[in-house]
Design a protein around this motif. Structure first.
Motif, PDB file in Angstrom:
ATOM      1  N   PHE A  74       0.833  -1.204   0.000  1.00  0.00           N
ATOM      2  CA  PHE A  74       0.000   0.000   0.000  1.00  0.00           C
ATOM      3  C   PHE A  74       0.870   1.256   0.000  1.00  0.00           C
ATOM      4  N   VAL A  75       1.914   1.265   0.827  1.00  0.00           N
ATOM      5  CA  VAL A  75       2.778   2.446   0.929  1.00  0.00           C
ATOM      6  C   VAL A  75       3.604   2.643  -0.336  1.00  0.00           C
ATOM      7  N   VAL A  76       4.134   1.557  -0.882  1.00  0.00           N
ATOM      8  CA  VAL A  76       4.976   1.647  -2.076  1.00  0.00           C
ATOM      9  C   VAL A  76       4.212   2.259  -3.251  1.00  0.00           C
ATOM     10  N   ASN A  77       2.930   2.007  -3.330  1.00  0.00           N
ATOM     11  CA  ASN A  77       2.137   2.508  -4.455  1.00  0.00           C
ATOM     12  C   ASN A  77       1.776   3.982  -4.348  1.00  0.00           C
ATOM     13  N   LEU A  78       1.886   4.569  -3.179  1.00  0.00           N
ATOM     14  CA  LEU A  78       1.434   5.948  -2.990  1.00  0.00           C
ATOM     15  C   LEU A  78       2.070   6.941  -3.966  1.00  0.00           C
ATOM     16  N   PRO A  79       3.391   6.902  -4.197  1.00  0.00           N
ATOM     17  CA  PRO A  79       3.981   7.893  -5.115  1.00  0.00           C
ATOM     18  C   PRO A  79       3.477   7.790  -6.557  1.00  0.00           C
ATOM     19  N   PHE A  80       2.967   6.633  -6.929  1.00  0.00           N
ATOM     20  CA  PHE A  80       2.567   6.435  -8.324  1.00  0.00           C
ATOM     21  C   PHE A  80       1.189   7.013  -8.642  1.00  0.00           C
ATOM     22  N   TYR A  81       0.420   7.375  -7.616  1.00  0.00           N
ATOM     23  CA  TYR A  81      -0.926   7.867  -7.889  1.00  0.00           C
ATOM     24  C   TYR A  81      -0.905   9.224  -8.584  1.00  0.00           C
ATOM     25  N   ALA A  82       0.083  10.051  -8.265  1.00  0.00           N
ATOM     26  CA  ALA A  82       0.188  11.350  -8.938  1.00  0.00           C
ATOM     27  C   ALA A  82       0.426  11.154 -10.434  1.00  0.00           C
ATOM     28  N   LEU A  83       1.301  10.212 -10.778  1.00  0.00           N
ATOM     29  CA  LEU A  83       1.558   9.925 -12.188  1.00  0.00           C
ATOM     30  C   LEU A  83       0.316   9.347 -12.857  1.00  0.00           C
ATOM     31  N   ALA A  84      -0.375   8.479 -12.137  1.00  0.00           N
ATOM     32  CA  ALA A  84      -1.588   7.879 -12.699  1.00  0.00           C
ATOM     33  C   ALA A  84      -2.638   8.948 -12.983  1.00  0.00           C
ATOM     34  N   TRP A  85      -2.749   9.925 -12.091  1.00  0.00           N
ATOM     35  CA  TRP A  85      -3.718  11.002 -12.272  1.00  0.00           C
ATOM     36  C   TRP A  85      -3.387  11.805 -13.530  1.00  0.00           C
ATOM     37  N   LEU A  86      -2.082  12.091 -13.737  1.00  0.00           N
ATOM     38  CA  LEU A  86      -1.651  12.863 -14.891  1.00  0.00           C
ATOM     39  C   LEU A  86      -1.800  12.079 -16.190  1.00  0.00           C
TER      40      LEU A  86
END
Length: 214
Positions: A74-86
């Protein structure tokens, strides 16, 4: 025109509108898909194996830190959500967040109810690979993913033209190379066999020309 020809023609009509999934269908798919992936992770961590992509990084970090796979994933995936949003937009990002949260939670709960007295490493790796592959297909077909490196690959492809597939391949190569310093080489070989099965399952079964629902 015969019925058989009608069927064949229907499969080859790219203009056919996609069929939208309902909320209940999406909910069932998310639970089913993440449960299959969570079972795969339970099998892999029980055997001391790893896998590719972000899940593999979470498994490796869980071995090093002693934390549970679910929490680390769960924690490892957090930084990737910003990229996913973009790159993929808010709908895909929110759906992926739900899928990651479900997988993390189910992976935390499953060991309380599932235990393995006998599980051969090779058999476990192959079944875990198959479970992961089919679980991911279910999520893909309902507009979600388990986030991570795939999103980073698409982002880099847009920004600098570096193929997304090469990003994922490079990440997995580094991940398995790092695993050599922590795991027995035979376990790495078993892990690779499971990762191959996962990718084969997805490659053979996940094709847009065969499935157009959203």
């Amino acid at each position: 025109m015969t019925a058989g020809n009608d069927t064949a023609a229907g499969r080859n009509e790219p203009h056919r509108p996609a069929l939208n999934h309902g909320l209940a269908e999406d909910a069932m798919a998310y639970v089913m898909g993440t449960s299959l992936c969570a079972m795969a992770m339970v099998m892999l961590t029980h055997l001391g194996l790893i896998t590719g992509q972000t899940a593999g990084l979470a498994v490796l970090l869980s071995y090093v830190s002693g934390w549970s796979f679910g929490a680390v994933f769960f924690v490892v995936n957090l930084p990737f959500y910003a990229l996913a949003w973009l790159r993929m937009g808010p709908r895909f990002t929110l759906r992926s967040f739900v899928a990651v949260a479900l997988l993390s939670g189910i992976a935390e709960l499953l060991p309380r109810y599932v235990a393995f007295e006998t599980l051969d490493p090779l058999v476990g790796a192959l079944f875990a690979g198959a479970f992961s592959g089919f679980g991911l297909i279910i999520l893909f077909r309902h507009g979600a993913s388990l986030g991570g490196v795939g999103v980073l690959g698409l982002y880099l492809q847009d920004k600098i033209g570096f193929q997304a597939g090469w990003t994922q391949l490079a990440f997995d190569a580094i991940l398995f190379a790092a695993g050599i310093f922590l795991l027995d080489p035979l376990l790495i070989a078993y892990s690779l066999s499971g990762a191959v099965v996962t990718n084969l399952v997805i490659a053979v079964n996940h094709r847009k020309d065969r499935y157009i629902a959203t």
